[in-house]
Design a protein around this motif. Structure first.
Motif, mmCIF file in Angstrom:
data_model
loop_
_atom_site.group_PDB
_atom_site.id
_atom_site.type_symbol
_atom_site.label_atom_id
_atom_site.label_comp_id
_atom_site.label_asym_id
_atom_site.label_seq_id
_atom_site.Cartn_x
_atom_site.Cartn_y
_atom_site.Cartn_z
ATOM 1 N N HIS A 44 -56.302 33.055 -10.630
ATOM 2 C CA HIS A 44 -57.293 33.522 -9.669
ATOM 3 C C HIS A 44 -57.009 33.018 -8.266
ATOM 4 N N GLY A 45 -57.619 33.665 -7.309
ATOM 5 C CA GLY A 45 -57.490 33.272 -5.913
ATOM 6 C C GLY A 45 -58.518 34.016 -5.083
ATOM 7 N N SER A 46 -58.415 33.850 -3.780
ATOM 8 C CA SER A 46 -59.326 34.546 -2.884
ATOM 9 C C SER A 46 -58.623 34.815 -1.558
ATOM 10 N N MET A 47 -59.226 35.697 -0.791
ATOM 11 C CA MET A 47 -58.625 36.093 0.480
ATOM 12 C C MET A 47 -59.737 36.487 1.436
ATOM 13 N N ASN A 48 -59.629 36.015 2.671
ATOM 14 C CA ASN A 48 -60.545 36.423 3.717
ATOM 15 C C ASN A 48 -59.728 36.820 4.942
ATOM 16 N N LYS A 49 -59.030 35.866 5.505
ATOM 17 C CA LYS A 49 -58.137 36.151 6.625
ATOM 18 C C LYS A 49 -56.723 36.317 6.078
ATOM 19 N N TYR A 50 -55.900 37.069 6.775
ATOM 20 C CA TYR A 50 -54.528 37.288 6.339
ATOM 21 C C TYR A 50 -53.621 37.410 7.549
ATOM 22 N N GLN A 51 -52.336 37.243 7.306
ATOM 23 C CA GLN A 51 -51.313 37.396 8.342
ATOM 24 C C GLN A 51 -50.367 38.508 7.919
ATOM 25 N N TYR A 52 -50.103 39.422 8.838
ATOM 26 C CA TYR A 52 -49.132 40.467 8.569
ATOM 27 C C TYR A 52 -47.725 39.880 8.555
ATOM 28 N N VAL A 53 -46.878 40.412 7.695
ATOM 29 C CA VAL A 53 -45.465 40.040 7.707
ATOM 30 C C VAL A 53 -44.901 40.512 9.044
ATOM 31 N N GLY A 54 -44.298 39.613 9.792
ATOM 32 C CA GLY A 54 -43.745 39.954 11.094
ATOM 33 C C GLY A 54 -44.657 39.648 12.262
ATOM 34 N N GLY A 55 -45.910 39.236 11.991
ATOM 35 C CA GLY A 55 -46.802 38.838 13.075
ATOM 36 C C GLY A 55 -48.109 39.612 13.077
ATOM 37 N N GLY A 56 -49.104 39.002 13.648
ATOM 38 C CA GLY A 56 -50.434 39.589 13.695
ATOM 39 C C GLY A 56 -51.271 39.107 12.530
ATOM 40 N N SER A 57 -52.573 39.312 12.629
ATOM 41 C CA SER A 57 -53.470 38.850 11.572
ATOM 42 C C SER A 57 -54.706 39.730 11.532
ATOM 43 N N GLY A 58 -55.520 39.496 10.535
ATOM 44 C CA GLY A 58 -56.756 40.245 10.388
ATOM 45 C C GLY A 58 -57.697 39.534 9.440
ATOM 46 N N THR A 59 -58.857 40.116 9.253
ATOM 47 C CA THR A 59 -59.877 39.608 8.337
ATOM 48 C C THR A 59 -60.280 40.748 7.410
ATOM 49 N N ILE A 60 -60.438 40.432 6.132
ATOM 50 C CA ILE A 60 -60.844 41.430 5.142
ATOM 51 C C ILE A 60 -62.129 42.108 5.613
ATOM 52 N N ALA A 61 -62.157 43.434 5.523
ATOM 53 C CA ALA A 61 -63.332 44.197 5.929
ATOM 54 C C ALA A 61 -63.674 45.223 4.855
ATOM 55 N N THR A 62 -64.939 45.556 4.764
ATOM 56 C CA THR A 62 -65.389 46.588 3.830
ATOM 57 C C THR A 62 -64.574 47.857 4.055
ATOM 58 N N GLY A 63 -64.082 48.422 2.968
ATOM 59 C CA GLY A 63 -63.304 49.652 3.055
ATOM 60 C C GLY A 63 -61.804 49.454 3.127
ATOM 61 N N ASN A 64 -61.340 48.222 3.433
ATOM 62 C CA ASN A 64 -59.896 47.967 3.416
ATOM 63 C C ASN A 64 -59.347 48.278 2.032
ATOM 64 N N LYS A 65 -58.108 48.739 1.983
ATOM 65 C CA LYS A 65 -57.433 48.927 0.701
ATOM 66 C C LYS A 65 -56.413 47.808 0.557
ATOM 67 N N LEU A 66 -56.567 47.028 -0.520
ATOM 68 C CA LEU A 66 -55.667 45.911 -0.801
ATOM 69 C C LEU A 66 -54.805 46.257 -1.997
ATOM 70 N N THR A 67 -53.537 45.919 -1.903
ATOM 71 C CA THR A 67 -52.634 46.037 -3.037
ATOM 72 C C THR A 67 -52.059 44.656 -3.302
ATOM 73 N N PHE A 68 -52.213 44.183 -4.523
ATOM 74 C CA PHE A 68 -51.646 42.907 -4.963
ATOM 75 C C PHE A 68 -50.612 43.206 -6.036
ATOM 76 N N TYR A 69 -49.482 42.529 -5.954
ATOM 77 C CA TYR A 69 -48.407 42.689 -6.934
ATOM 78 C C TYR A 69 -48.087 41.313 -7.504
ATOM 79 N N TRP A 70 -48.261 41.148 -8.816
ATOM 80 C CA TRP A 70 -47.980 39.884 -9.486
ATOM 81 C C TRP A 70 -46.704 40.008 -10.311
ATOM 82 N N PHE A 71 -45.936 38.928 -10.366
ATOM 83 C CA PHE A 71 -44.771 38.829 -11.255
ATOM 84 C C PHE A 71 -45.035 37.665 -12.204
ATOM 85 N N LEU A 72 -44.827 37.901 -13.496
ATOM 86 C CA LEU A 72 -45.102 36.891 -14.514
ATOM 87 C C LEU A 72 -43.816 36.561 -15.250
#
Length: 113
Positions: free
Chosen positions: A62-90
């Motif tokens: 498990h984990g959580s996310m609120n603020k994030y950093q774009y790869v290559g620079g810039g940042s943002g904060t999770i907002a209603t309606g954002n589409k998130l894709t998470f990819y896990w490797f096991l």
């Protein structure tokens, strides 16, 4: 392979959990190392919010996310309606055992699951 759950806290943070299925646990063995090599917000790559974790296969990774950093620079904060894709490797403890899982979700309003 797994069940993934999401919940948004009233402060805006999105929490998630990834629990392996019985079949995945049998195929991977225990312990399992889970990493998140890729994550995206609205289709744009962000620094993944989850480092490698090794735990027994019944663990709810498990984990959580609120603020994030774009790869290559810039940042943002999770907002209603954002589409998130998470990819896990096991990586399993059984020889040559591995799996992956990804999911895309639309961020719900705070206080909803």
């Amino acid at each position: 392979m797994s069940t993934v759950t999401f919940q948004r806290a009233s402060g805006g943070t999105l929490a998630w959990g990834c629990k392996l299925s019985n079949t995945a646990r049998a195929n991977l063995g225990s312990p399992v190392t889970v990493t998140m090599p890729y994550a995206y917000v609205n289709g744009k790559a962000v620094n993944p919010p989850y480092g490698p974790h090794t735990a027994i296969s019944t663990y709810n990774f498990h984990g959580s996310m609120n603020k994030y950093q774009y790869v290559g620079g810039g940042s943002g904060t999770i907002a209603t309606g954002n589409k998130l894709t998470f990819y896990w490797f096991l990586k399993g403890s059984k020889p040559n055992s591995a799996a992956d899982r990804y999911i895309t979700c639309q961020v719900p309003k705070p206080g909803s699951a």
